[in-house]
Design an enzyme around this catalytic site. Structure first.
Site, mmCIF file in Angstrom:
data_model
loop_
_atom_site.group_PDB
_atom_site.id
_atom_site.type_symbol
_atom_site.label_atom_id
_atom_site.label_comp_id
_atom_site.label_asym_id
_atom_site.label_seq_id
_atom_site.Cartn_x
_atom_site.Cartn_y
_atom_site.Cartn_z
ATOM 1 C CG HIS A 230 -2.052 0.861 1.284
ATOM 2 N ND1 HIS A 230 -2.418 1.673 0.263
ATOM 3 C CD2 HIS A 230 -2.945 1.132 2.300
ATOM 4 C CE1 HIS A 230 -3.471 2.402 0.613
ATOM 5 N NE2 HIS A 230 -3.806 2.101 1.860
ATOM 6 C CG HIS A 269 -4.307 0.497 -8.448
ATOM 7 N ND1 HIS A 269 -5.635 0.389 -8.148
ATOM 8 C CD2 HIS A 269 -3.794 1.423 -7.604
ATOM 9 C CE1 HIS A 269 -5.921 1.226 -7.172
ATOM 10 N NE2 HIS A 269 -4.812 1.868 -6.819
ATOM 11 C CG ASP A 323 2.919 4.519 -4.084
ATOM 12 O OD1 ASP A 323 2.787 5.590 -3.477
ATOM 13 O OD2 ASP A 323 2.220 3.517 -3.860
HETATM 14 N N1 COA Z 1 5.137 -6.534 -10.277
HETATM 15 C C1 COA Z 1 5.166 -7.754 -10.843
HETATM 16 N N2 COA Z 1 4.047 -8.465 -11.084
HETATM 17 C C2 COA Z 1 2.876 -7.923 -10.745
HETATM 18 C C3 COA Z 1 2.780 -6.650 -10.164
HETATM 19 C C4 COA Z 1 3.979 -5.967 -9.924
HETATM 20 N N3 COA Z 1 3.963 -4.756 -9.347
HETATM 21 N N4 COA Z 1 1.485 -6.366 -9.920
HETATM 22 C C5 COA Z 1 0.777 -7.427 -10.346
HETATM 23 N N5 COA Z 1 1.605 -8.368 -10.826
HETATM 24 C C6 COA Z 1 1.257 -9.676 -11.346
HETATM 25 C C7 COA Z 1 0.605 -10.480 -10.237
HETATM 26 O O1 COA Z 1 1.569 -11.154 -9.452
HETATM 27 C C8 COA Z 1 -0.273 -11.403 -11.012
HETATM 28 O O2 COA Z 1 0.506 -12.446 -11.539
HETATM 29 P P1 COA Z 1 -0.073 -13.960 -11.595
HETATM 30 O O3 COA Z 1 -1.295 -13.864 -12.472
HETATM 31 O O4 COA Z 1 1.058 -14.742 -12.185
HETATM 32 O O5 COA Z 1 -0.398 -14.338 -10.172
HETATM 33 C C9 COA Z 1 -0.735 -10.551 -12.182
HETATM 34 O O6 COA Z 1 0.244 -9.520 -12.313
HETATM 35 C C10 COA Z 1 -2.085 -9.926 -11.974
HETATM 36 O O7 COA Z 1 -2.078 -9.176 -10.814
HETATM 37 P P2 COA Z 1 -3.326 -8.326 -10.423
HETATM 38 O O8 COA Z 1 -4.486 -9.231 -10.181
HETATM 39 O O9 COA Z 1 -3.513 -7.236 -11.412
HETATM 40 O O10 COA Z 1 -2.831 -7.658 -9.055
HETATM 41 P P3 COA Z 1 -3.588 -7.590 -7.657
HETATM 42 O O11 COA Z 1 -4.879 -6.894 -7.829
HETATM 43 O O12 COA Z 1 -3.609 -8.921 -7.007
HETATM 44 O O13 COA Z 1 -2.546 -6.712 -6.839
HETATM 45 C C11 COA Z 1 -1.265 -4.889 -6.130
HETATM 46 C C12 COA Z 1 -2.532 -5.306 -6.875
HETATM 47 C C13 COA Z 1 -1.231 -3.379 -6.009
HETATM 48 C C14 COA Z 1 -1.271 -5.502 -4.712
HETATM 49 C C15 COA Z 1 -0.040 -5.408 -6.935
HETATM 50 O O14 COA Z 1 -0.076 -4.852 -8.223
HETATM 51 C C16 COA Z 1 1.268 -5.062 -6.240
HETATM 52 O O15 COA Z 1 1.651 -5.749 -5.289
HETATM 53 N N6 COA Z 1 1.966 -4.007 -6.712
HETATM 54 C C17 COA Z 1 3.224 -3.603 -6.091
HETATM 55 C C18 COA Z 1 2.986 -2.807 -4.825
HETATM 56 C C19 COA Z 1 2.513 -1.403 -5.097
HETATM 57 O O16 COA Z 1 3.046 -0.712 -5.938
HETATM 58 N N7 COA Z 1 1.511 -0.991 -4.323
HETATM 59 C C20 COA Z 1 0.931 0.329 -4.421
HETATM 60 C C21 COA Z 1 -0.462 0.244 -4.938
HETATM 61 S S1 COA Z 1 -1.132 1.844 -5.261
#
Ligand code: COA
Length: 382
Positions: A230, A269, A323
């Site tokens: 987050h 996201h 971010d």
């Molecule tokens: N880096 C690498 N891979 C990523 C990713 C990232 N930042 N964000 C998503 N993915 C991958 C996931 O691991 C998933 O892979 P899989 O299908 O092999 O399991 C795929 O992309 C789909 O993910 P998605 O369903 O879109 O993500 P989510 O809704 O579960 O998660 C977050 C959303 C924000 C938790 C995730 O994108 C994340 O952890 N981002 C990094 C942290 C961050 O920047 N947070 C600030 C948010 S404002």
């Protein structure tokens, strides 16, 4: 599971509507974010952070007189009393600054004689108190870790200018004397202010739904925001950029992360799948800022390479979130990395307060169900 009666479980509550809100609207289809109906880009372009804070807390933009009253009230709340200063000074200098914020808010709440009698007015008052005092707390924490002491806030400066004054003073190198820095920081505050039912806001609403006090709700929200999935992502972004070191390493670094199935912070996201509505405004502010600071072009170069590599090398075309540009922008301005998330708190207090008020005024205890998948019923062998 083949059982047709299996409950419909949405891990992480993904895709679940938990309630209505009039505070903001996130539309992932059109990549848009509205605060009380106004597009966030328009607010960032034409309003001050104080005006946006008023909008979120009260529902409408202020007229000139309302804005003056609001600013006066905020100025008057900025200073910390000696007990709070001593409490902050007594904390370890190697703990995370979010721990200091969490403790300081809990401490201030313990001196609020009214915290047993929650009301709409009380929630508004706590929101204004924290909007005023959080920058002073963050500034003091930054300074004490550098061996410096408390600096009195100023009443003749706006939110951003006063904060930059408390942290950096007004010497020739201070961001306070660089209009580009002031503008970029102010925009980041507006963009970070509110984002519907994100994890920290929802935490605040859950706590409020038990009819607990707003101080407790904010303490819980700070705890949720600390996590790297987050608010903590803006810190992780900068750690990664420093680890990459040179833009020439960026493409391979991102490819290696993806190959290892590691998360790359600052990307993706839960709601936006076609791009974060706040990124274009923050990206433009970050890139403009970089042109005004010698030696910062490499962060822009690295930013562009990482963004392109993530987009081109993921099947779902992962894009940056807010971010990603905010992290290097705060670094260029001279903030220490562990303070990036506290900067986010200084802004998000507005959205949290608006949601706590909304939850309080149309409350229903938040208490979902769980589907049990532990051992079958068993009995002690006695
Ligand atoms: N880096 C690498 N891979 C990523 C990713 C990232 N930042 N964000 C998503 N993915 C991958 C996931 O691991 C998933 O892979 P899989 O299908 O092999 O399991 C795929 O992309 C789909 O993910 P998605 O369903 O879109 O993500 P989510 O809704 O579960 O998660 C977050 C959303 C924000 C938790 C995730 O994108 C994340 O952890 N981002 C990094 C942290 C961050 O920047 N947070 C600030 C948010 S404002």
């Amino acid at each position: 599971m083949s059982d047709n009666n299996a409950p419909d479980i949405r891990k992480g509550l993904a895709g679940v509507y938990a309630d209505y809100t009039a505070v903001s609207k996130v539309n992932p289809e059109t990549n848009s974010l509205l605060y009380r109906g106004y597009p966030v880009q328009e607010l960032a372009e034409h309003c001050t952070f104080e005006e946006v804070a008023f909008l979120l807390l009260r529902g409408e933009l202020p007229n000139a007189e309302e804005l003056d009253d609001f600013k006066r009230e905020c100025w008057n709340g900025r200073a910390l009393d000696q007990k709070t200063i001593d409490m902050i000074m007594s904390m370890p200098t190697d703990c995370h600054p979010m721990d200091v914020l969490r403790s300081a808010v809990a401490f201030l709440g313990s001196y609020d004689a009214d915290h047993f009698t929650v009301s709409s007015n009380h929630i508004r008052w706590v929101g204004r108190q924290l909007l005023s005092k959080l920058p002073t707390i963050v500034a003091l924490d930054i300074r004490r870790r550098r061996g410096d002491g408390y600096v009195e806030p100023r009443k003749d400066l706006g939110f951003t200018e006063n904060f930059l004054w408390m942290v950096f003073g007004d010497g020739p190198d201070s961001p306070l004397n660089k209009p580009g820095d002031v503008e970029c920081f102010e925009k980041s505050m507006i963009l970070y202010a509110e984002h519907s039912f994100n994890a920290s806001t929802f935490t605040g609403r859950v706590i409020t739904s038990t009819m607990s006090d707003p101080w407790s709700a904010i303490v819980g929200a700070i705890g949720a925001l600390k996590g790297p999935l987050h608010g903590g992502a803006n810190e992780a972004v900068m750690h990664n950029m420093i680890e990459i070191g040179d833009p020439a390493n960026a493409e391979q670094w991102a490819k290696d992360k993806l190959a290892n199935k590691d998360l790359v912070m600052g990307f993706g996201h839960r709601v936006y799948k076609k791009g974060d509505s706040r990124v274009p405004t923050m990206e433009a502010a970050f890139k403009k800022l970089a042109t005004e600071h010698e030696g910062s072009e490499k962060w822009v170069e690295m930013y562009d390479i990482l963004a392109e590599t993530m987009y081109e090398n993921t099947s779902i075309k992962i894009r940056p979130n807010l971010d990603f540009p905010a992290g290097p922008a705060y670094h260029i301005m001279g903030f220490d990395i562990p303070f990036f998330t506290p900067l986010f708190v200084m802004s998000r207090i507005t959205g949290w307060s608006a949601h706590i008020l909304e939850q309080y005024e149309s409350n229903s205890l938040i208490r979902p169900l769980s589907a049990y998948d532990g051992p079958e019923e068993r009995h002690l062998q006695k």
